[in-house]
Design an enzyme around this catalytic site. Structure first.
Site, short mmCIF file in Angstrom:
data_model
loop_
_atom_site.label_atom_id
_atom_site.label_comp_id
_atom_site.label_asym_id
_atom_site.label_seq_id
_atom_site.Cartn_x
_atom_site.Cartn_y
_atom_site.Cartn_z
N LYS A 121 7.44 -67.01 -34.06
CA LYS A 121 7.32 -65.75 -33.90
C LYS A 121 6.85 -65.46 -32.44
O LYS A 121 7.10 -64.68 -32.02
CB LYS A 121 6.30 -65.27 -35.03
CG LYS A 121 4.76 -65.44 -34.74
CD LYS A 121 4.00 -64.84 -35.71
CE LYS A 121 2.92 -65.79 -35.72
NZ LYS A 121 1.84 -65.21 -34.71
N ASP A 140 0.99 -58.50 -32.46
CA ASP A 140 1.21 -59.88 -33.22
C ASP A 140 0.11 -59.83 -34.23
O ASP A 140 -0.95 -59.11 -34.29
CB ASP A 140 0.91 -60.78 -32.02
CG ASP A 140 1.14 -62.08 -32.75
OD1 ASP A 140 1.79 -62.37 -33.40
OD2 ASP A 140 0.98 -63.09 -31.90
N GLU A 141 0.28 -60.64 -35.28
CA GLU A 141 -0.59 -61.02 -36.37
C GLU A 141 -0.85 -59.63 -37.08
O GLU A 141 -2.20 -59.49 -37.12
CB GLU A 141 -2.00 -61.62 -35.93
CG GLU A 141 -1.89 -63.04 -34.89
CD GLU A 141 -1.60 -64.03 -35.79
OE1 GLU A 141 -1.32 -63.88 -36.78
OE2 GLU A 141 -1.52 -65.22 -34.95
#
Length: 781
Positions: free
Chosen positions: A34, A219-220
């Site tokens: 990712k 992200d995350e």
DNA sequence: CCAGTTTTTACTGGG
DNA sequence: TAAAAACTGG
């Protein structure tokens, strides 16, 4: 011909990189590439779609991840990328607040406080309010306040619900809020809340940033809390039909959501599809990291969770080695096992940095460190007690904070009598009382009480000296550099002498840390002119300010600017406390908590302390949703391993110096036996070898182990600096470059990762196909 | 009333 | 074990 930026990516990865869709949700399993997708996506936007970096905002969860992302992008594009905002939510919020403090009613010299400061402040407030700490534990109060803020609720704005304690909690919150406002203090949750309020209350600022940021990447995403989600939502403009909205890509994995305890909501993943229409979902399910065995174990464990979006990772790499499970007599025995395995691995030629020991809580590192020291194996502990969290560093910083902002009561209290100068509890209490009554900070309370003749001449003199000392520092700041001032502080306050007179190991390491702080601040100072030039706020600055910042001269800063360097350094110190160790390139075994292991990968992973009560942690065992989060944490841990996974647990463990009996973690039982191999005591010279029955009656041996030598732990901070210029040595390797290899012949670089000695490049060779090579060893021409 | 000493309490995780 | 709180001699 595949585009270089798409080369080596599988179809869904490619889709994510080149998609023109407005809103994209990437569900990316562990090890599915990712970060690579995000990096390539941004590079694609800049290179292929000619998007200005100024129009891109990328949010990550750790400063480390942010740094790595910008480095990788720059390397892929082979040019420095200026103007792009990459950072954590907290870091970005801090930046916004520093830029717009005026509009939102903060003092210019507002201070960011961490959770320790917050706790201290709350304790004090509760004492003043006469609220019993026994009845209302500070930790509860603190989490009440932080959770409220995480959900966007100010003290005057809280839904009245359940809790009996709420009335008191709320009252404390109100008082806390007032004090923070008065003394210009901003806690972590406040950063986010304020940043969000900028959007809500200042339409012109919102419009400005909306116009600027056309591409948002997060992200995350599974770890965003309510405020963070709302912040992105509003900034994107998705709810303003008349506006042109930004393109939003979020990347997340519901199975790796491990920050629920600080307000993160997995549901945001589903909510994204509802709020950001139309949204394209892309699933990355192929794992490129782990062996089949490791992946199967991970899938089995996470399969015990109910609340999942459902996703199964697969790999086409082979089965690999069985997972080894070791049952130890004690924590010491466990550490012995781990360290011996590590020794063997190293002897067999593995690199130390490819080996990681992961554990649930920081306290576990101690025993393992001890054994590593005994075996002379270099290691590094990530996180843990971070550099800027160390007592001596906080002391030194408190002096600087006070020099910078006299109203900083927390700093005042910390150093007023450190080292001891005859100003004791009673005196401070009087000051506090006076400050409260007259609604002013302790500093000014001190000045005014002196006139009231409230103290004995001796105490009064001490206070006067202290006040003068700080003022004098402040004055000196106009003439000398920041690091010189720090040295001055060390000497004049006697801080250094205070530690120097203690002869033990610990005191010596404290001095080392103080020296290290000196280096850090010196380097920060040296780099400041450059930081100014690269200032990402540039476009946000008023013209006049801009002109001024351009006047920076080569031979250093104008004196007046020292105060700004100080401000920046202090903010930096609070927010980015962990970088120091991670920047080291030395080949070291890695020790860290499961939480900080997220996003990383290692050839060999040890999961230590797989015991009920420790992991899953006792605080989380009762509630289903908490247990599920622990299980996700376990999933994160297992999926860090590429080649071999080791699990271990102990029958007894010392907790607070007291021995406690333990049972194996339920998570071990959740892995089908076919993937596990029980290890007997293959090695253990210090123990009775014949004792291989795992019954719980055989502890005496283990508990007799020596506890000595704690002082020897390597706790000093590596001397190398952060902000290493990656391009200096890595610029020769960029994507698309044609290279020659002795054995494999001609090929094209298609990807890179790491930097410095650890720089690895993926090269697609004409004959030999695609390969990952360590740049340092590969000798590419 | 302060400074140094002894006893008690408490460790999840992190920006 | 280590930091915070309580204690005590000067």
């Amino acid at each position: 011909m595949t585009h270089p930026l798409l080369f080596g990516l599988n179809p869904p990865q490619q889709q994510a990189v080149e998609s023109n869709d407005k809103n994209i949700l990437v569900l990316a399993g562990a090890g599915s590439g990712k970060t690579r997708v995000l990096v390539h996506r941004i590079a694609w936007l800049i290179q292929e779609k000619q998007v200005s970096p100024y129009a891109i905002l990328a949010v990550t969860f750790t400063n480390k991840a942010a740094k790595e992302m910008s480095q990788r992008i720059e390397r892929i594009l082979n040019m420095p990328v200026r103007g792009m905002w990459v950072g954590t939510f907290h870091g970005l919020a801090h930046r916004l607040l520093r830029t717009h403090w005026h509009e939102i009613g903060l003092p210019e010299n507002f201070q960011v406080i961490d959770s320790d400061d917050q706790k201290r402040l709350l304790k004090r407030i509760m004492k003043e309010m006469g609220i019993d700490e026994k009845e209302y534990p500070v930790n509860d109060v603190q989490s009440f306040i932080n959770h409220s803020k995480d959900n966007g609720q100010r003290s005057n704005n809280i839904e009245t619900l359940y809790a009996v304690n709420q009335k008191h909690h709320q009252a404390i919150y109100t008082e806390y809020e007032q004090i923070c406002r008065r003394s210009g203090l901003v806690d972590f949750a406040e950063l986010l809340l304020r940043a969000h309020e900028i959007w809500l209350n200042h339409p012109h600022l919102l419009a400005h940033y909306q116009q600027r940021f056309r591409y948002l990447l997060v992200d995350e995403f599974q770890d965003t809390n309510t405020i963070q989600y709302a912040w992105i939502n509003v900034l994107s403009g998705v709810n303003q039909p008349e506006k042109e909205t930004a393109d939003v890509m979020v990347v997340g994995d519901d199975d790796q959501s491990i920050y629920g305890w600080r307000g993160a909501k997995i549901e945001h993943i589903q909510q994204f599809a509802r709020d950001f229409k139309p949204a394209t979902t892309i699933r990355l399910e192929q794992n490129y990291r782990s062996t089949g065995t490791i992946l199967s174990a991970a899938n089995a464990v996470i399969g015990h969770n109910n609340e999942r979006l459902g996703k199964t990772l697969w790999t086409d790499s082979g089965k690999g080695e069985s997972i080894l499970v070791y049952q130890a007599y004690s924590g010491y025995d466990e550490a012995d096992y781990i360290v011996n395995k590590i020794t063997t691995l190293i002897e067999e030629g593995s690199k130390r940095e490819d080996i990681a020991v992961l554990y649930r809580s920081n306290a576990q590192s101690r025993v393992i460190e001890e054994k590593l020291v005994q075996s002379a194996i270099p290691y590094r502990v990530y996180g843990g007690l971070r550099f800027f969290d160390r007592a001596e560093i906080r002391d030194a910083l408190a002096y600087l904070r006070l020099i910078y902002a006299r109203d900083d009561d927390a700093a005042f209290e910390r150093v007023i009598n450190l080292p001891a100068r005859g100003i004791g509890q009673k005196t401070i209490e009087k000051l506090r009382l006076f400050a409260k009554e007259t609604q002013q900070s302790l500093w000014f309370a001190a000045i005014n009480t002196l006139q009231e003749k409230m103290f004995s001449p001796k105490v009064a003199q001490s206070i006067v000296d202290f006040l003068h000392m700080i003022d004098h520092f402040s004055h000196q700041l106009k003439e000398i550099k920041l690091h010189e001032l720090l040295e001055e502080v060390y000497q004049t306050t006697g801080l250094k002498a205070y530690y120097e007179k203690e002869k033990n190991e610990k005191a010596r390491s404290r001095i080392e840390n103080l020296d290290e702080l000196f280096n850090a601040i010196k380097q920060f100072n040296d780099e400041f002119p450059e930081l100014l030039n690269e200032d990402l706020f540039e476009s946000e600055k008023l013209e006049s300010e801009k002109l001024e910042s351009e006047k920076v001269e080569d031979d250093g800063l104008k004196p007046a600017e020292q105060i700004h360097v100080l401000a920046d350094f202090l903010g930096h110190a609070v927010l980015e406390s962990s970088e120091k160790q991670a920047e080291e390139w030395d080949d070291c075994v890695q020790l860290m908590t499961l939480h900080s292991a997220k996003g990383l990968e290692f050839q060999y992973v040890f999961l230590a302390g797989m015991e009920q009560g420790l992991f899953p942690h006792r605080m989380s065992a009762e509630l289903d949703d908490k247990l599920e989060e622990e299980r996700r944490l376990c999933y994160v841990g297992i999926t860090r391993a590429m080649k071999q996974l080791y699990l271990s647990f102990a029958d007894t463990r010392n907790i607070h110096g007291r021995m406690e009996y333990c049972r194996p973690s339920q998570f071990i039982k959740e892995i089908p036996e076919q993937f596990l191999t029980q290890v007997r005591t293959t090695y253990s010279p210090a123990y009775n070898k014949s004792n291989s029955s795992f019954s719980q009656s055989n502890y005496s041996q283990a508990s007799r182990q020596s506890y000595s030598d704690y002082g020897n732990r390597s706790s000093s901070i590596p001397a190398k600096r952060a902000n290493k210029k990656i391009l200096e040595q890595d610029e020769e390797y960029y994507c698309g470059k044609v290279v020659q290899h002795k054995k494999f012949g001609e090929g094209v670089i298609t990807d890179t990762e790491g930097s410095g000695n650890k720089l690895r490049v993926q090269v697609n060779f004409k004959q030999a196909g695609s390969r990952w090579l360590l740049a340092k060893v590969a000798n590419l021409d």
